[in-house]
Design an enzyme around this catalytic site. Structure first.
Site, short mmCIF file in Angstrom:
data_model
loop_
_atom_site.label_atom_id
_atom_site.label_comp_id
_atom_site.label_asym_id
_atom_site.label_seq_id
_atom_site.Cartn_x
_atom_site.Cartn_y
_atom_site.Cartn_z
N GLU A 43 -4.43 -9.14 -1.13
CA GLU A 43 -4.87 -9.09 0.19
C GLU A 43 -6.36 -8.65 0.24
OE1 GLU A 43 -2.68 -6.48 2.95
OE2 GLU A 43 -4.78 -5.80 3.85
N GLU A 100 0.73 -0.96 -0.16
CA GLU A 100 -0.02 -0.03 0.08
C GLU A 100 1.10 1.09 0.11
OE1 GLU A 100 -3.06 -0.44 3.18
OE2 GLU A 100 -3.88 -1.99 2.14
#
Length: 467
Positions: free
Chosen positions: A310, A205
């Site tokens: 994820e 991220e």
């Protein structure tokens, strides 16, 4: 209803006899139903890589909190031929929010040569032994891939593992080269324990590290700085290391950033030559339609695979933490996986393999849900509905399975994805999120008609031989 009855794990294995063939060909009207699903194997799409979950510090701690026998049973559920046969495991490089402390492998300031690089106790005594045990249970080699949350604080502009911060200097500079070598050292150290990595992501991220006061470990990159770091540092570093075949996935962030992120990185020939795939997360998917994110990206860059890296339930502030027995969450998993696979995605990775009843441990109390919940006080673990949702995909869609076309005689609420496996079997995965039972028949030109029914709120896997 009992808890068991809330887990309708419908696996239908059809063996069609000669009488059924003859009836279906001679008098198809005997099998007419409201919906006809036609398998179109001549329409060929992407091949499947596989499915799995993440061996976080928290997952390892929870598994190891059980007795030896219960640990073995839990690992068997995920990795053995008697279980759901996960093929992928995501491994965080050093700490993330699902750790009990903040650390990296190179916390000695100004150690640009990484002379003090060392794995943590969490690796040596927790994650590595469990990964070795999982590999021993698996009938095939596990595909491990690593993701880093943050660089050491001394390499970062904000001097901290959390919050808004990126690498000091510029791509090509000493900080960026040290961070690239950090990845290679990680691969070397795990290799000493006979664990090799199928892939890496360019960092978890990267947009999180661009947010002021971000609450846990992050390292900020824009698509432009990620592009240049890969082109000048990480790519050449991997290429000249002992791990040139390790697959590199860019992004590893929410799919709403596609296709823009891919365009920026992959339009640069120097960066693109080192990249193999595009990893993405499932958060905020409700505002990121798969057609304009995933399918568009695939058509722009078909040579780069798409891989979901994820996902977890219980992350939203409106529906936070563990919910034992939640079938809604199982449906959400199946819906997202089918949607992804129908938009050219090659695999799907869940988040923590196991959490406690609070949804942790998590040092910043970012508690979520998991397919397996551990109650160490009773030496038991619970397989959640999401576990069985994952099973429909991980157990039956072998590596190399190819998605094929499927068409419908009329509009339907069913969500369906179809595949041909390497053993010439066909697999049809059907999700019914409606309140109504749906009668259907599957038409396969090699066999005839397969009559079936999807009960309300059910997931079904149909598997049959086409030989």
């Amino acid at each position: 209803r009992s808890f068991r009855n809330t887990l309708p794990f419908y696996i239908l294995h059809f063996k069609i006899n000669i009488a059924t063939y003859m009836l279906s060909y001679l008098n198809p009207s005997l099998f007419i139903s409201a919906l006809r699903i036609t398998l179109n194997p001549s329409q060929k799409y992407q091949r499947i890589k596989g499915f799995g979950g993440a061996m976080t510090d928290a997952a390892a701690m929870n598994i190891l909190s059980l007795s030896s026998g219960a640990q073995d049973q839990l690992l068997r559920q995920y990795f053995s031929p008697d279980g759901i046969e996960y093929r992928f495991v995501r491994v965080p490089m050093a700490s993330c929010d699902f750790s009990t402390r903040l650390y990296t492998y190179a916390d000695t300031p100004e150690d640009y040569d990484l002379q003090n690089f060392t794995l943590a106790e969490e690796d040596i005594h927790m994650k590595i032994p469990l990964l070795q045990r999982a590999q021993a249970l698996s009938a095939q080699p596990l595909n491990l891939f690593a993701s880093a949350w943050s660089a050491p604080a001394w390499l970062k502009t904000n001097g901290a593992l959390i919050g808004k911060g990126s690498l000091k200097g510029k791509p090509g500079g000493k900080e960026h080269k040290t961070w690239a070598q950090y990845y290679i050292r990680f691969l070397e150290e795990y290799g000493k324990y006979n664990l090799s990595f199928w892939g890496l992501t360019s960092g978890n991220e990267p947009t999180a590290g661009e947010m002021t006061n971000y609450s846990f470990q992050a390292l900020g990159f824009t698509p432009e700085t990620q592009r240049d770091w890969i082109a000048l540092d990480l790519g050449p570093g991997l290429h000249s290391s002992s791990f040139p075949q390790t697959r590199l996935m860019i992004l590893d962030d929410n799919r709403l950033l596609l296709p823009h992120w891919a365009k920026v990185v992959l339009s640069d020939v120097q960066a693109a030559r080192y990249v193999h795939g595009i990893g993405f997360h499932w958060y905020l998917n409700n505002i990121a339609p798969p057609g304009i994110t995933l399918t568009t990206t695939h058509h722009l860059y078909p040579e780069y695979f798409l891989f979901a890296t994820e996902a977890c339930a219980g992350w939203s502030p409106l529906d936070r933490g563990v919910r034992l027995g939640s079938w809604d969450r199982a449906e959400n998993y199946a819906h997202d996986i089918i949607e992804d696979l129908n938009d050219f995605v090659t695999g799907w990775t869940d988040w923590n393999l196991a959490l406690n009843q609070d949804g942790g441990p998590n040092w910043v109390k970012n508690f979520v849900d998991s397919p397996i919940i551990v109650d160490s006080s009773k030496d038991v673990f619970y397989k959640q509905p999401t576990f069985y949702s994952m099973a429909h995909f991980s157990k039956f869609l072998w590596e190399g399975s190819q998605r094929v076309g499927v068409s419908f005689s009329q509009h339907t609420s069913l969500e369906i994805s179809a595949y041909i496996r390497s053993d010439a079997s066909a697999v049809l995965i059907i999700l019914n999120r409606s309140e109504e039972e749906v009668q259907f028949e599957v038409w396969d030109q090699t066999l005839g008609f397969l009559p079936g029914s999807a009960p309300p709120h059910s997931i079904l896997t149909l598997l049959w031989s086409r030989r």
